[in-house]
Write an enzyme that holds these catalytic residues in place. Structure first.
Site, PDB file in Angstrom:
ATOM      1  N   ARG A 288      95.196 -19.753  25.610  1.00 28.70           N
ATOM      2  CA  ARG A 288      94.519 -18.576  26.120  1.00 28.70           C
ATOM      3  C   ARG A 288      94.427 -17.444  25.113  1.00 28.70           C
ATOM      4  O   ARG A 288      93.382 -16.877  24.889  1.00 28.70           O
ATOM      5  CB  ARG A 288      95.272 -18.003  27.328  1.00 28.70           C
ATOM      6  CG  ARG A 288      94.621 -18.166  28.631  1.00 28.70           C
ATOM      7  CD  ARG A 288      95.711 -18.204  29.662  1.00 28.70           C
ATOM      8  NE  ARG A 288      96.683 -19.203  29.254  1.00 28.70           N
ATOM      9  CZ  ARG A 288      96.571 -20.482  29.542  1.00 28.70           C
ATOM     10  NH1 ARG A 288      95.574 -20.912  30.249  1.00 28.70           N
ATOM     11  NH2 ARG A 288      97.452 -21.361  29.110  1.00 28.70           N
ATOM     12  N   THR A 289      95.553 -17.095  24.524  1.00 27.98           N
ATOM     13  CA  THR A 289      95.553 -15.890  23.707  1.00 27.98           C
ATOM     14  C   THR A 289      94.629 -16.073  22.503  1.00 27.98           C
ATOM     15  O   THR A 289      93.768 -15.242  22.230  1.00 27.98           O
ATOM     16  CB  THR A 289      96.983 -15.531  23.285  1.00 27.98           C
ATOM     17  OG1 THR A 289      97.773 -15.439  24.453  1.00 27.98           O
ATOM     18  CG2 THR A 289      97.032 -14.203  22.560  1.00 27.98           C
TER      19      THR A 289
ATOM     20  N   LYS B 279     103.975 -24.336   2.381  1.00 28.31           N
ATOM     21  CA  LYS B 279     104.415 -24.403   0.970  1.00 28.31           C
ATOM     22  C   LYS B 279     105.499 -23.383   0.686  1.00 28.31           C
ATOM     23  O   LYS B 279     105.962 -23.235  -0.434  1.00 28.31           O
ATOM     24  CB  LYS B 279     103.234 -24.112   0.040  1.00 28.31           C
ATOM     25  CG  LYS B 279     102.087 -25.075   0.160  1.00 28.31           C
ATOM     26  CD  LYS B 279     101.029 -24.697  -0.882  1.00 28.31           C
ATOM     27  CE  LYS B 279      99.742 -25.452  -0.646  1.00 28.31           C
ATOM     28  NZ  LYS B 279      98.623 -24.828  -1.383  1.00 28.31           N
TER      29      LYS B 279
ATOM     30  N   ARG C 170     100.458 -14.513  16.056  1.00 29.06           N
ATOM     31  CA  ARG C 170     101.568 -14.921  16.930  1.00 29.06           C
ATOM     32  C   ARG C 170     102.584 -15.605  16.046  1.00 29.06           C
ATOM     33  O   ARG C 170     102.234 -16.413  15.170  1.00 29.06           O
ATOM     34  CB  ARG C 170     101.054 -15.880  17.993  1.00 29.06           C
ATOM     35  CG  ARG C 170     102.183 -16.550  18.737  1.00 29.06           C
ATOM     36  CD  ARG C 170     101.694 -17.323  19.923  1.00 29.06           C
ATOM     37  NE  ARG C 170     101.268 -16.427  20.985  1.00 29.06           N
ATOM     38  CZ  ARG C 170     100.932 -16.846  22.210  1.00 29.06           C
ATOM     39  NH1 ARG C 170     100.954 -18.126  22.505  1.00 29.06           N
ATOM     40  NH2 ARG C 170     100.578 -15.976  23.141  1.00 29.06           N
TER      41      ARG C 170
ATOM     42  N   HIS D  37     104.600  -8.929  23.940  1.00 31.25           N
ATOM     43  CA  HIS D  37     103.263  -9.541  23.963  1.00 31.25           C
ATOM     44  C   HIS D  37     102.287  -8.489  24.507  1.00 31.25           C
ATOM     45  O   HIS D  37     101.822  -8.568  25.640  1.00 31.25           O
ATOM     46  CB  HIS D  37     103.308 -10.774  24.867  1.00 31.25           C
ATOM     47  CG  HIS D  37     102.117 -11.669  24.778  1.00 31.25           C
ATOM     48  ND1 HIS D  37     100.922 -11.292  24.206  1.00 31.25           N
ATOM     49  CD2 HIS D  37     101.929 -12.952  25.205  1.00 31.25           C
ATOM     50  CE1 HIS D  37     100.064 -12.308  24.284  1.00 31.25           C
ATOM     51  NE2 HIS D  37     100.661 -13.322  24.888  1.00 31.25           N
TER      52      HIS D  37
END
Ligand code: NCD
Length: 313
Positions: free
Chosen positions: A54-55, A83, A104, A132
Site C-alpha cells: 500500500r504505502t 554492496k 521505508r 509512520h
C-alpha cells in the site's frame, strides 16, 4: 510553508499545516483534473528497504496522478545497499537525481538520519517499529471525512501496540486535539511503549486505560483501530504464533458496537478482522486506503511547493 521540508514524525507539522494538507487532499478528491499535470517534470524516489504494498504503491500512484514520475527500489538486494553502501551515501546520490524521497527502513530513526544528509525532502514511510507519519495523515483524513472532526472521540487501539508504528504515530497526532480518550487493547506482551504513555499521554493529561479484552469495551468506542501482530519484529516464532490470534473482530463483537463506530486498519490484515465484517457499513479500511493516496498527493504538492496556499502567496 511546507516547501522543502521533510516529514519524519507526525509532530513535524503544525495543526494549521495539517489542516491545509487535508483541505488540499479534499480539493484533489473533488477536482482531480486540476492537479493532473502539476508535478510534470518532477521525480519521486521510493526507497523501500522493507516490504510494502500500500504505502509504496500509493506514493507511486499519487505521483503519477500528479503528472510526475517515479523511480526507486523495493528490494534492497537489487540496490548498492547490498554492496555495503551507507544510507547517507545512497541518500546523497538519490538527491542528485530526484526531487523528493519516500523511504521505508527497518531501523528506527533511519528516516531522520536520511533527512540530515538529504538535499531534497524526505518522507518517512515507516522506520522500524517507531513512526509512520503518512499512515497517520491517511488515518486523520479518514476520521475527518467520516466523523467530521478530530475531537471528543473515544478511540480504541487494538492488537500489537508495542511494535505497531502506525499506532504510535496516531496516538501522537490525536493527542493534540481536544478531549479524546484512548482505550489501549492488547495482550500484556504487546502493550504500548512507555515513552508513548509517559511522554505523550500522561504528560498531556490525556485520559487512557489499558485493557486486554476487546469485547468488554467495544460498546464505548467511536473509532476502533485494529492492527496486525507485527510478525517481522518478533525475535521468536513461538511468541508470534501464540499472540497472533489474540483479537479477531467478528460479527458477534460488532453487535455490541455503536451504530456509528468506524473500524480502521492500516492494512495488511492477517486474521484480526474476519472477512464477514467487510460488508458492514462501519468497516472503513478500504476507504481509508483510498484516502491515503489523496493525502499523499497533497503532501507531495506541499513539500515540492508546486501548490502554494493563498495565505502564503
Ligand atoms: C503498516 C506498516 O507498514 O506499518 N502498513 C501500512 O503502511 N499500511 C501496518 C502493518 O504493516 O501492519
Amino acid at each position: 510553508m511546507l516547501k522543502g521540508k521533510s516529514l519524519i514524525d507526525p509532530m513535524d507539522f503544525t495543526l494549521e499545516e495539517l489542516e491545509l494538507v487535508f483541505e488540499l487532499s479534499n480539493d484533489i478528491i473533488e477536482n482531480p483534473k486540476k492537479y493532473s499535470t502539476i508535478c510534470n517534470g518532477k521525480l519521486l524516489a521510493t526507497l523501500f528497504y522493507e516490504p510494502s504494498t500500500r504505502t509504496r504503491l500509493s506514493f507511486e500512484a499519487a505521483m503519477l496522478r500528479l503528472g510526475g514520475e517515479v523511480l526507486g527500489f523495493s528490494d534492497v538486494n537489487s540496490s548498492s545497499v547490498s554492496k555495503g553502501e551507507s544510507l547517507a551515501d545512497t541518500i546523497r546520490t538519490v538527491g542528485c537525481y530526484a526531487d523528493i524521497i519516500a523511504m521505508r527502513h527497518p531501523k528506527e530513526g533511519a528516516a531522520k538520519v536520511a533527512s540530515t544528509h538529504s538535499s531534497i525532502p524526505v518522507i518517512n514511510a515507516g522506520d522500524g517499529g517507531h513512526q509512520h507519519p503518512t499512515q497517520t495523515l491517511t488515518d486523520l483524513l479518514t476520521i475527518k471525512n467520516i466523523k467530521g472532526n478530530f475531537s471528543n472521540h473515544t478511540i480504541g487501539l487494538c492488537g500489537d501496540l508495542k511494535f505497531g508504528r502506525t499506532v504510535h504515530s496516531l496516538v501522537k497526532a490525536l493527542s493534540r486535539y481536544e478531549n479524546n480518550r484512548f482505550i489501549l487493547i492488547s495482550p500484556e506482551e504487546l502493550k504500548i511503549p512507555d515513552y508513548i504513555k509517559q511522554e505523550i499521554l500522561e504528560k498531556n493529561n490525556i485520559e487512557f486505560i489499558e485493557v486486554d479484552r476487546l469485547e468488554k469495551i467495544i460498546d464505548e468506542l467511536d473509532i476502533l483501530y485494529m492492527t496486525r501482530v507485527q510478525k517481522e519484529r518478533f525475535f521468536n516464532e513461538e511468541d508470534y504464533v501464540r499472540l497472533k490470534g489474540s483479537y479477531i473482530l467478528n460479527e458477534e463483537k460488532m453487535r455490541k458496537a455503536k451504530q456509528d463506530m468506524i473500524i480502521l486498519h492500516p492494512l495488511p490484515r492477517v486474521n484480526e478482522i474476519s472477512n464477514e465484517i467487510d460488508k458492514d457499513p462501519r468497516a472503513c479500511y478500504f476507504k481509508q486506503a483510498r484516502f491515503g493516496m489523496f493525502v499523499r498527493m497533497a503532501l507531495i504538492c506541499k513539500l515540492l511547493g508546486v501548490w502554494v496556499d493563498v495565505e502564503y502567496r
